[in-house]
Design a protein around this motif. Structure first.
Motif, PDB file in Angstrom:
ATOM      1  N   UNK A 118     -86.152  81.418 -20.452  1.00 36.45           N
ATOM      2  CA  UNK A 118     -85.107  80.475 -20.078  1.00 36.45           C
ATOM      3  C   UNK A 118     -83.797  80.880 -20.720  1.00 36.45           C
ATOM      4  N   UNK A 119     -82.718  80.538 -20.070  1.00 39.77           N
ATOM      5  CA  UNK A 119     -81.393  80.806 -20.600  1.00 39.77           C
ATOM      6  C   UNK A 119     -80.575  79.538 -20.627  1.00 39.77           C
ATOM      7  N   UNK A 120     -79.924  79.265 -21.774  1.00 39.09           N
ATOM      8  CA  UNK A 120     -79.008  78.137 -21.915  1.00 39.09           C
ATOM      9  C   UNK A 120     -77.610  78.711 -22.124  1.00 39.09           C
ATOM     10  N   UNK A 121     -76.708  78.393 -21.225  1.00 34.79           N
ATOM     11  CA  UNK A 121     -75.362  78.976 -21.254  1.00 34.79           C
ATOM     12  C   UNK A 121     -74.406  77.980 -21.899  1.00 34.79           C
ATOM     13  N   UNK A 122     -73.967  78.300 -23.128  1.00 36.28           N
ATOM     14  CA  UNK A 122     -73.056  77.441 -23.871  1.00 36.28           C
ATOM     15  C   UNK A 122     -71.615  77.881 -23.610  1.00 36.28           C
ATOM     16  N   UNK A 123     -70.709  76.938 -23.389  1.00 35.00           N
ATOM     17  CA  UNK A 123     -69.310  77.307 -23.137  1.00 35.00           C
ATOM     18  C   UNK A 123     -68.688  78.016 -24.335  1.00 35.00           C
ATOM     19  N   UNK A 124     -68.017  79.143 -24.057  1.00 35.96           N
ATOM     20  CA  UNK A 124     -67.278  79.849 -25.085  1.00 35.96           C
ATOM     21  C   UNK A 124     -68.086  80.764 -25.968  1.00 35.96           C
ATOM     22  N   UNK A 125     -69.408  80.877 -25.745  1.00 40.91           N
ATOM     23  CA  UNK A 125     -70.239  81.723 -26.599  1.00 40.91           C
ATOM     24  C   UNK A 125     -70.303  83.141 -26.050  1.00 40.91           C
TER      25      UNK A 125
END
Length: 485
Positions: A118-125
């Motif tokens: 799974x991938x969690x896409x955090x803003x600005x990372x």
């Protein structure tokens, strides 16, 4: 006159400093994190938990996609309304991809079965995962050449027993890389301050995919749900992706691509849904097995406290991690913000319970949280008693059912011959329980004479109440009989 001037000056300084310090956090108070709802969120626009009867709930509707199925519990049911949560279950077939989406509420997901990534896409990372050729970009004719490989944000491996914690507004995708269906059940905390849309509903915003028609599962819906409920909205369609609503040329300019490519994003194959089948499989950049286990245990790079590298996954199915263990009764494993720090921001908690044959979970109450119990295997008997001393639930529970236990309502569980296992989602990152029987119980902590006079019993009987159970929380069957609770 001098005294009067001195008093006036002192008052002025006090007013000044009071105004300044009123704008600062109290000593010991942590600075509010952007995703941290705070404990006050349970009182925001709160409905009364005037529950007279609790039921074991099953999904009321589902969506069938090309690569799997999504099932929903009725968010308008008064039990979910009381707890301020809603539940969704995903079944992703092998080589199935749950398309990327984000929601308006934080979530906890438990992996019931299977393995995946799974991938969690955090803003600005930063894009910290990259293939060997990704960093070999060159400049050609004054312009940077595209890397021949790929780079993206961190990928996490998931397996049976994992808890996945995710803040609101963070994009998530999941892929089944195993040989059996990947099954997860997710709790969405719709009463959290992070949700500023609908008090009772979770909204999912897909970045890809197409709408699918929901089907009733035959379990029926609550009367409030059939009438639309307070704040309810139509759930007839599981929406199209968000790119569909934008002007085609506007997006083409934004991405600097041809309009034909935008058309493919906006109008995908209608028959595939939001879980698609990846026919050739996904080839992803993932860590080696030993690195994966190191991340799973929470060791390694020492950067877990930072937002972009924060641990999101923790396994609570490993018996060696049990907090309470009775070889004759079963085990309890709790997951809180001390073990998985991101839970401090989400204000959520999880518990894994396993009772062996005829084992008993001590009668107890949740001191500071609601508890949403999902039965993962086996069956048994469960009883819940409310504040007026009346039984609000007394029945058999089995795999796939959900029971909501409101804060302070007393509950007891007893496994049948097949045993009983569950995962409980709790609405406080440091949820506490207080047992009524056993070594650490409320009864055990009171003087004998208080018990003797409270129940009008003999001193000998009071001693039996206090000391007959020496176990903690999880009890084995009674030595003298195997009768039901």
């Amino acid at each position: 006159m001098a005294v009067t001037s001195w008093l006036s000056l002192s008052v002025a300084f006090l007013v000044f400093f009071h105004g300044c310090f009123a704008q600062l956090p109290f000593q010991g108070e942590q600075q509010q994190h952007p995703w941290q709802g705070g404990q006050r969120h349970r009182l925001r626009s709160k409905s009364e938990c005037n529950i007279q009867n609790i039921n074991a709930l099953e999904p009321t509707r589902k969506i069938q996609s090309e690569g799997g199925m999504t099932e929903f519990w009725d968010e308008n049911d008064e039990q979910f309304d009381c707890a301020g949560v809603t539940l969704v279950r995903h079944v992703i077939q092998p080589k199935g991809l749950l398309l990327p989406s984000f929601t308006n509420a934080p979530r906890l997901s438990y992996i019931v079965q299977g393995t995946g990534v799974t991938g969690a896409v955090f803003p600005g990372c930063a894009e910290t995962f990259q293939s060997s050729s990704s960093s070999q970009s060159r400049r050609r004719e004054g312009r940077e050449q595209r890397p021949s490989g790929d780079q993206h944000q961190k990928i996490r491996n998931i397996r049976r027993g994992d808890i996945l914690a995710l803040p609101a507004g963070v994009t998530l995708w999941a892929y089944n890389d195993g040989e059996e269906p990947l099954v997860s059940v997710s709790l969405f905390d719709t009463s959290n301050d992070a949700n500023q849309l609908d008090q009772n509903n979770v909204r999912r915003f897909f970045l890809a995919g197409s709408s699918q028609q929901e089907e009733q599962t035959g379990h029926g819906r609550s009367e409030r749900g059939r009438q639309g409920g307070q704040g309810g909205r139509s759930q007839g369609n599981y929406g199209d992706n968000i790119f569909k609503g934008f002007d085609e040329q506007m997006l083409a300019n934004a991405f600097d691509v041809e309009p034909e490519l935008i058309q493919k994003m906006q109008r995908p194959n209608k028959n595939r849904g939001n879980i698609i089948q990846v026919r050739e499989g996904l080839r992803l950049v993932t860590p080696q097995d030993e690195d994966r286990e190191e991340r799973r245990q929470g060791r390694g790079n020492g950067l877990e406290e930072t937002l972009c590298t924060m641990r999101l996954v923790h396994n609570i199915n490993d018996p060696s991690r049990a907090d309470v263990f009775n070889p004759h009764g079963g085990r309890i494993t709790s997951l809180n913000s001390q073990t998985l720090p991101i839970l401090d921001h989400l204000r959520l908690n999880a518990e894994r319970g396993v009772l062996y044959q005829n084992g008993i979970l001590a009668p107890q109450w949740n001191v500071n949280a609601h508890s949403v119990v999902y039965i993962t295997s086996g069956n048994g008997r469960l009883q819940i008693v409310g504040d007026n001393g009346e039984n609000v639930f007394d029945g058999q529970v089995q795999e796939g059912q959900v029971v909501v236990v409101p804060q302070n309502f007393a509950v007891v569980k007893k496994a049948d011959r097949q045993g009983l296992a569950w995962v409980a989602f709790k609405t406080n990152d440091n949820a506490m329980t207080h047992p009524l029987a056993g070594k650490l119980s409320a009864i055990r902590s009171m003087p004998l004479e208080v018990l003797q006079n409270s129940y009008d019993i003999s001193r000998e009987d009071a001693q039996k109440l206090k000391y007959n159970r020496e176990e903690v929380t999880v009890f084995g069957p009674r030595s003298r009989s195997q009768e039901a609770v």
